[in-house]
Design an enzyme around this catalytic site. Structure first.
Site, PDB file in Angstrom:
ATOM      1  N   PHE A  56       0.861  -1.177   0.000  1.00  0.00           N
ATOM      2  CA  PHE A  56       0.000   0.000   0.000  1.00  0.00           C
ATOM      3  C   PHE A  56       0.900   1.231   0.000  1.00  0.00           C
ATOM      4  O   PHE A  56       1.504   1.568   1.016  1.00  0.00           O
ATOM      5  CB  PHE A  56      -0.904  -0.023   1.236  1.00  0.00           C
ATOM      6  CG  PHE A  56      -2.047   0.944   1.189  1.00  0.00           C
ATOM      7  CD1 PHE A  56      -3.078   0.790   0.284  1.00  0.00           C
ATOM      8  CD2 PHE A  56      -2.106   2.009   2.068  1.00  0.00           C
ATOM      9  CE1 PHE A  56      -4.144   1.683   0.253  1.00  0.00           C
ATOM     10  CE2 PHE A  56      -3.168   2.908   2.050  1.00  0.00           C
ATOM     11  CZ  PHE A  56      -4.184   2.737   1.131  1.00  0.00           C
ATOM     12  N   LYS A  82       7.702   7.635   5.052  1.00  0.00           N
ATOM     13  CA  LYS A  82       7.598   6.814   6.252  1.00  0.00           C
ATOM     14  C   LYS A  82       7.084   5.420   5.924  1.00  0.00           C
ATOM     15  O   LYS A  82       6.425   5.215   4.902  1.00  0.00           O
ATOM     16  CB  LYS A  82       6.720   7.487   7.299  1.00  0.00           C
ATOM     17  CG  LYS A  82       5.325   7.799   6.817  1.00  0.00           C
ATOM     18  CD  LYS A  82       4.578   8.630   7.831  1.00  0.00           C
ATOM     19  CE  LYS A  82       3.125   8.687   7.498  1.00  0.00           C
ATOM     20  NZ  LYS A  82       2.451   7.419   7.341  1.00  0.00           N
ATOM     21  N   LYS A 111      -1.698  10.229   6.751  1.00  0.00           N
ATOM     22  CA  LYS A 111      -1.507   9.072   5.876  1.00  0.00           C
ATOM     23  C   LYS A 111      -1.528   7.793   6.702  1.00  0.00           C
ATOM     24  O   LYS A 111      -1.237   7.789   7.891  1.00  0.00           O
ATOM     25  CB  LYS A 111      -0.187   9.183   5.103  1.00  0.00           C
ATOM     26  CG  LYS A 111      -0.033  10.487   4.321  1.00  0.00           C
ATOM     27  CD  LYS A 111      -1.060  10.594   3.208  1.00  0.00           C
ATOM     28  CE  LYS A 111      -0.950  11.898   2.471  1.00  0.00           C
ATOM     29  NZ  LYS A 111      -1.873  12.931   2.928  1.00  0.00           N
ATOM     30  N   ASP A 112      -1.850   6.698   6.037  1.00  0.00           N
ATOM     31  CA  ASP A 112      -1.979   5.381   6.664  1.00  0.00           C
ATOM     32  C   ASP A 112      -0.721   4.941   7.406  1.00  0.00           C
ATOM     33  O   ASP A 112       0.378   5.332   7.047  1.00  0.00           O
ATOM     34  CB  ASP A 112      -2.290   4.326   5.599  1.00  0.00           C
ATOM     35  CG  ASP A 112      -3.619   4.569   4.936  1.00  0.00           C
ATOM     36  OD1 ASP A 112      -3.690   5.515   4.137  1.00  0.00           O
ATOM     37  OD2 ASP A 112      -4.567   3.839   5.228  1.00  0.00           O
ATOM     38  N   SER A 113      -0.921   4.070   8.392  1.00  0.00           N
ATOM     39  CA  SER A 113       0.221   3.542   9.132  1.00  0.00           C
ATOM     40  C   SER A 113       0.803   2.299   8.465  1.00  0.00           C
ATOM     41  O   SER A 113       2.014   2.166   8.373  1.00  0.00           O
ATOM     42  CB  SER A 113      -0.163   3.225  10.571  1.00  0.00           C
ATOM     43  OG  SER A 113      -1.163   2.238  10.628  1.00  0.00           O
TER      44      SER A 113
END
Length: 173
Positions: A56, A82, A111-113
């Protein structure tokens, strides 16, 4: 070979008070309203999203900015890449390593982890220097900083064109 698939979404209504700032961790397909993956003929193909962060990838598309070499401007803008942490966790880690409050950092979106993400951040030049940020990420292997430049104003939520996503669906039949 990569299969071309579409997601079949069910209508999902989220509570009106829920925003991405209140979500920590991983959202799976069901939580996002995806009930199945299908090919273009709508034949189910199976598969799993987010087996690992590399499945992702999110790249923030910033608003056009006026380029400037005026290092007297009050903010430092930089690119953050990241892996495996969300924006709030990354900002907390950067702020802690630089020994400043996380509230000094500005960003356009969270933003997503469980992903590899790239986005811009701002911080007042009077609070954190480029050298301090570069030094901070040495001890934070899940974060990388680059593309430092002066900025006239801080970033704030919504100050972006959008996001570009690359998704890998594993186990497609």
């Amino acid at each position: 070979p990569a299969a071309r698939v579409k997601c079949i979404r069910d209508a999902v209504e989220l509570p009106h008070d829920m925003d991405c700032g209140s979500i920590r961790g991983i959202a799976d397909e069901v939580e996002c309203g995806i009930s199945a993956f299908a090919n273009w003929d709508l034949t189910p193909v199976g598969g799993v999203l987010k087996s690992c962060p590399e499945d992702f990838v999110v790249k923030e598309l910033p608003l056009p900015e006026e380029p400037s070499e005026d290092w007297e401007l009050p903010y430092l803008r930089f690119r953050l890449r990241k892996r495996g942490v969300d924006t709030l966790e990354a900002v907390d880690a950067l702020a802690g390593a630089c020994r400043v409050s996380a509230h000094h950092f500005g960003f356009a979106g969270i933003k997503d982890s469980f992903a590899i993400t790239t986005q811009d951040l701002t911080v007042p030049c009077s609070v954190v220097s480029e050298a301090a940020l570069r030094s901070a990420v040495v001890a934070l292997p899940h974060l990388k900083v680059s593309r430092f430049r002066p900025a006239a104003a801080p970033l704030a939520p919504g100050m972006l064109q959008g996001n570009r996503f690359i998704l890998r669906i594993r186990g497609v039949r």
